[in-house]
Write a protein that holds these residues in place. Structure first.
Motif, PDB file in Angstrom:
ATOM      1  N   PHE A 167       0.804  -1.217   0.000  1.00 29.29           N
ATOM      2  CA  PHE A 167       0.000   0.000   0.000  1.00 29.29           C
ATOM      3  C   PHE A 167       0.840   1.272   0.000  1.00 29.29           C
ATOM      4  O   PHE A 167       0.303   2.372  -0.198  1.00 29.29           O
ATOM      5  CB  PHE A 167      -0.930   0.020   1.220  1.00 29.29           C
ATOM      6  CG  PHE A 167      -0.199   0.010   2.538  1.00 29.29           C
ATOM      7  CD1 PHE A 167       0.086   1.182   3.201  1.00 29.29           C
ATOM      8  CD2 PHE A 167       0.222  -1.194   3.094  1.00 29.29           C
ATOM      9  CE1 PHE A 167       0.781   1.170   4.399  1.00 29.29           C
ATOM     10  CE2 PHE A 167       0.915  -1.212   4.298  1.00 29.29           C
ATOM     11  CZ  PHE A 167       1.196  -0.025   4.945  1.00 29.29           C
ATOM     12  N   CYS A 168       2.179   1.145   0.224  1.00 30.24           N
ATOM     13  CA  CYS A 168       2.949   2.377   0.390  1.00 30.24           C
ATOM     14  C   CYS A 168       4.373   2.354  -0.167  1.00 30.24           C
ATOM     15  O   CYS A 168       5.009   3.407  -0.211  1.00 30.24           O
ATOM     16  CB  CYS A 168       3.015   2.748   1.877  1.00 30.24           C
ATOM     17  SG  CYS A 168       3.952   1.578   2.887  1.00 30.24           S
ATOM     18  N   GLU A 200       6.496   0.692  -3.326  1.00 30.95           N
ATOM     19  CA  GLU A 200       6.653  -0.160  -4.503  1.00 30.95           C
ATOM     20  C   GLU A 200       8.014  -0.845  -4.527  1.00 30.95           C
ATOM     21  O   GLU A 200       8.125  -2.023  -4.887  1.00 30.95           O
ATOM     22  CB  GLU A 200       6.467   0.671  -5.773  1.00 30.95           C
ATOM     23  CG  GLU A 200       6.614  -0.121  -7.057  1.00 30.95           C
ATOM     24  CD  GLU A 200       6.299   0.696  -8.295  1.00 30.95           C
ATOM     25  OE1 GLU A 200       6.467   0.148  -9.411  1.00 30.95           O
ATOM     26  OE2 GLU A 200       5.890   1.865  -8.150  1.00 30.95           O
ATOM     27  N   THR A 246      -4.020  -5.259  -2.488  1.00 29.51           N
ATOM     28  CA  THR A 246      -3.396  -4.058  -3.044  1.00 29.51           C
ATOM     29  C   THR A 246      -2.406  -4.391  -4.144  1.00 29.51           C
ATOM     30  O   THR A 246      -2.390  -3.757  -5.200  1.00 29.51           O
ATOM     31  CB  THR A 246      -2.702  -3.254  -1.926  1.00 29.51           C
ATOM     32  OG1 THR A 246      -3.672  -2.921  -0.919  1.00 29.51           O
ATOM     33  CG2 THR A 246      -2.100  -1.982  -2.473  1.00 29.51           C
ATOM     34  N   ARG A 267      -2.489  -3.287  -8.138  1.00 29.52           N
ATOM     35  CA  ARG A 267      -1.453  -2.369  -8.654  1.00 29.52           C
ATOM     36  C   ARG A 267      -0.525  -3.000  -9.683  1.00 29.52           C
ATOM     37  O   ARG A 267      -0.086  -2.310 -10.605  1.00 29.52           O
ATOM     38  CB  ARG A 267      -0.618  -1.840  -7.483  1.00 29.52           C
ATOM     39  CG  ARG A 267      -1.374  -0.949  -6.519  1.00 29.52           C
ATOM     40  CD  ARG A 267      -0.451  -0.357  -5.464  1.00 29.52           C
ATOM     41  NE  ARG A 267       0.483   0.621  -6.033  1.00 29.52           N
ATOM     42  CZ  ARG A 267       1.412   1.258  -5.326  1.00 29.52           C
ATOM     43  NH1 ARG A 267       1.538   1.015  -4.021  1.00 29.52           N
ATOM     44  NH2 ARG A 267       2.211   2.131  -5.905  1.00 29.52           N
ATOM     45  N   TRP A 268      -0.215  -4.296  -9.528  1.00 27.52           N
ATOM     46  CA  TRP A 268       0.833  -4.877 -10.363  1.00 27.52           C
ATOM     47  C   TRP A 268       0.402  -6.227 -10.965  1.00 27.52           C
ATOM     48  O   TRP A 268       0.711  -7.301 -10.414  1.00 27.52           O
ATOM     49  CB  TRP A 268       2.106  -5.060  -9.535  1.00 27.52           C
ATOM     50  CG  TRP A 268       2.608  -3.768  -8.969  1.00 27.52           C
ATOM     51  CD1 TRP A 268       3.122  -2.705  -9.667  1.00 27.52           C
ATOM     52  CD2 TRP A 268       2.624  -3.378  -7.589  1.00 27.52           C
ATOM     53  NE1 TRP A 268       3.461  -1.685  -8.812  1.00 27.52           N
ATOM     54  CE2 TRP A 268       3.172  -2.067  -7.522  1.00 27.52           C
ATOM     55  CE3 TRP A 268       2.239  -4.001  -6.398  1.00 27.52           C
ATOM     56  CZ2 TRP A 268       3.335  -1.383  -6.323  1.00 27.52           C
ATOM     57  CZ3 TRP A 268       2.396  -3.325  -5.196  1.00 27.52           C
ATOM     58  CH2 TRP A 268       2.935  -2.027  -5.170  1.00 27.52           C
ATOM     59  N   LEU A 287      -6.265   0.982  -0.166  1.00 27.37           N
ATOM     60  CA  LEU A 287      -5.622   2.295  -0.144  1.00 27.37           C
ATOM     61  C   LEU A 287      -5.054   2.698  -1.501  1.00 27.37           C
ATOM     62  O   LEU A 287      -4.083   3.438  -1.585  1.00 27.37           O
ATOM     63  CB  LEU A 287      -4.518   2.307   0.918  1.00 27.37           C
ATOM     64  CG  LEU A 287      -4.997   2.084   2.353  1.00 27.37           C
ATOM     65  CD1 LEU A 287      -3.815   2.030   3.302  1.00 27.37           C
ATOM     66  CD2 LEU A 287      -5.981   3.167   2.769  1.00 27.37           C
ATOM     67  N   VAL A 288      -5.645   2.172  -2.562  1.00 27.98           N
ATOM     68  CA  VAL A 288      -5.260   2.555  -3.914  1.00 27.98           C
ATOM     69  C   VAL A 288      -6.536   2.839  -4.695  1.00 27.98           C
ATOM     70  O   VAL A 288      -7.619   2.376  -4.340  1.00 27.98           O
ATOM     71  CB  VAL A 288      -4.452   1.434  -4.610  1.00 27.98           C
ATOM     72  CG1 VAL A 288      -3.116   1.228  -3.937  1.00 27.98           C
ATOM     73  CG2 VAL A 288      -5.247   0.134  -4.662  1.00 27.98           C
ATOM     74  N   LYS A 289      -6.399   3.613  -5.770  1.00 27.31           N
ATOM     75  CA  LYS A 289      -7.553   3.906  -6.595  1.00 27.31           C
ATOM     76  C   LYS A 289      -7.978   2.649  -7.343  1.00 27.31           C
ATOM     77  O   LYS A 289      -7.173   1.998  -7.994  1.00 27.31           O
ATOM     78  CB  LYS A 289      -7.225   5.027  -7.583  1.00 27.31           C
ATOM     79  CG  LYS A 289      -7.059   6.398  -6.926  1.00 27.31           C
ATOM     80  CD  LYS A 289      -6.825   7.477  -7.970  1.00 27.31           C
ATOM     81  CE  LYS A 289      -6.695   8.842  -7.302  1.00 27.31           C
ATOM     82  NZ  LYS A 289      -6.481   9.936  -8.296  1.00 27.31           N
ATOM     83  N   ALA A 290      -9.250   2.322  -7.236  1.00 26.28           N
ATOM     84  CA  ALA A 290      -9.764   1.132  -7.907  1.00 26.28           C
ATOM     85  C   ALA A 290     -11.259   1.311  -8.131  1.00 26.28           C
ATOM     86  O   ALA A 290     -11.937   1.980  -7.344  1.00 26.28           O
ATOM     87  CB  ALA A 290      -9.503  -0.123  -7.063  1.00 26.28           C
TER      88      ALA A 290
END
Length: 355
Positions: free
Chosen positions: A160-161, A163, A196, A200-201, A220-223
């Protein structure tokens, strides 16, 4: 709880997964929503794999779905728990040699073969073989005739914070996989992504992904997910406070003008306005918390509840069992319904209802 929102999230997640198998993580009593109802929603959406941390959770799923694959995320060497897991045909997690020996011995006594996944600790620091313990991991595959290793996984601590840390962990995990493959081992299903990381990946989806908080849309990421978890409370009292009058402990708020307020019978005891994650006291985490607080002041960030379609600011500190909000500009009467956002994991003292 909004059944339609959970179904929406499931459809979105399955579409993102494509051919990647998803494990629905239903720990914490299905993230507070109940293992049974959440398992049913997942099953109806097409998910056939579940991950839990308690035998009771596995029992509830197995009772409803005989063909489900159930992975126990919490390793154990406790004989009673292992017996129950064998009875329920649960996939055990093996994170050390002692656990492998205990389960292998028990399965031998029963004339059975226990299915297991191996856990590798790439930095989370709770359960798992260390990456350099290749020989010990190989031993699980090779020297336990009553264990069938059908998978191997790790867990990211900062998806979440951070990468860089995620890809560092992934690289460490891949080196372990390469060492096992070079030794002639078929690893089974490989999985490392939590919600998350999955969002993200896509390049880290590997052979499967474990989805928990994303089921609730609380990541905690845009989705493109819908937030699940709302509380409905009846307005208990309505009154006017004169200019200069305060409300709540510490008199944190004082009326700058005559203000019409509503009192709601919900507070931090029930999970409203409660946050977690403030238990890290490194300097940088404390600084981040201070910066967030300062930005909230600059942005005049407020907490709101919804009454009859109007967002009403919460006034002062949220109490243990009560919340006060400003309804000066809202149409509101005693007995009306107020809607509050509450994370299901933090709900106490209220019934969970699916609609």
């Amino acid at each position: 709880m909004e059944t339609a929102a959970v179904r929406y999230n499931l459809d979105k997640l399955l579409a993102l997964a494509g051919k990647t198998p998803l494990w629905a993580v239903l720990k914490g009593n299905g993230y507070g929503l109940g293992v049974g109802p959440m398992a049913r929603l997942c099953w109806d959406a097409g998910i056939r794999r579940f991950a839990v941390t308690e035998v009771a959770e596995a029992l509830e799923i197995r009772g409803a779905f005989a063909q489900a694959e159930i992975l126990m995320l919490r390793p154990t060497a406790d004989p009673e728990e292992l017996q129950q897991m064998l009875d329920l045909d649960v996939i055990a997690t093996i994170s050390c040699s002692a656990e492998a020996a205990a389960l292998n011995s028990l399965a031998l006594q029963r004339g059975a073969v226990a299915e297991v996944h191996v856990k590798v600790d790439t930095g989370m620091g709770r359960y798992g073989f260390m990456p350099h313990e290749t020989e010990k991991i190989l031993s699980v595959y090779r020297h336990n005739d009553h264990l069938a290793v059908t998978g191997i996984y790790t867990h990211f601590h900062s998806a979440f914070c951070n990468e860089n840390s995620v890809f560092a962990q992934a690289e460490t995990f891949k080196k372990v996989l390469s060492a096992l493959t070079a030794a002639g081992v078929e690893t089974g299903m490989v999985h490392c992504c939590n919600s998350t990381a999955f969002l993200r990946w896509p390049e880290l989806h590997m052979g499967g992904a474990r989805i928990g908080s994303a089921l609730l849309g609380r990541v905690l990421v845009k989705a493109d997910l819908r937030r699940v978890g709302r509380c409905e409370a009846t307005v208990d009292e309505i009154r006017w406070l004169p200019t200069g009058h305060s409300t709540g402990y510490g008199a944190a708020w004082k009326a700058k003008r005559p203000t019409r307020i509503a009192v709601l019978p919900v507070g931090w005891y029930h999970g409203f306005a409660v946050s977690y994650g403030d238990d890290i006291f490194r300097v940088r985490d404390c600084v981040r918390a201070m910066v967030r607080a300062f930005l909230n002041i600059l942005r005049r960030k407020k907490l709101y509840v919804s009454i009859n379609g109007t967002l009403c600011p919460v006034l002062g500190h949220v109490g243990m069992l009560h919340t006060v909000c400003d309804i000066t500009n809202a149409t509101c009467s005693v007995g009306d319904t107020a809607i509050l956002d509450i994370n299901p994991l933090q709900v106490r003292g209220m019934d969970i209802v699916f609609r």
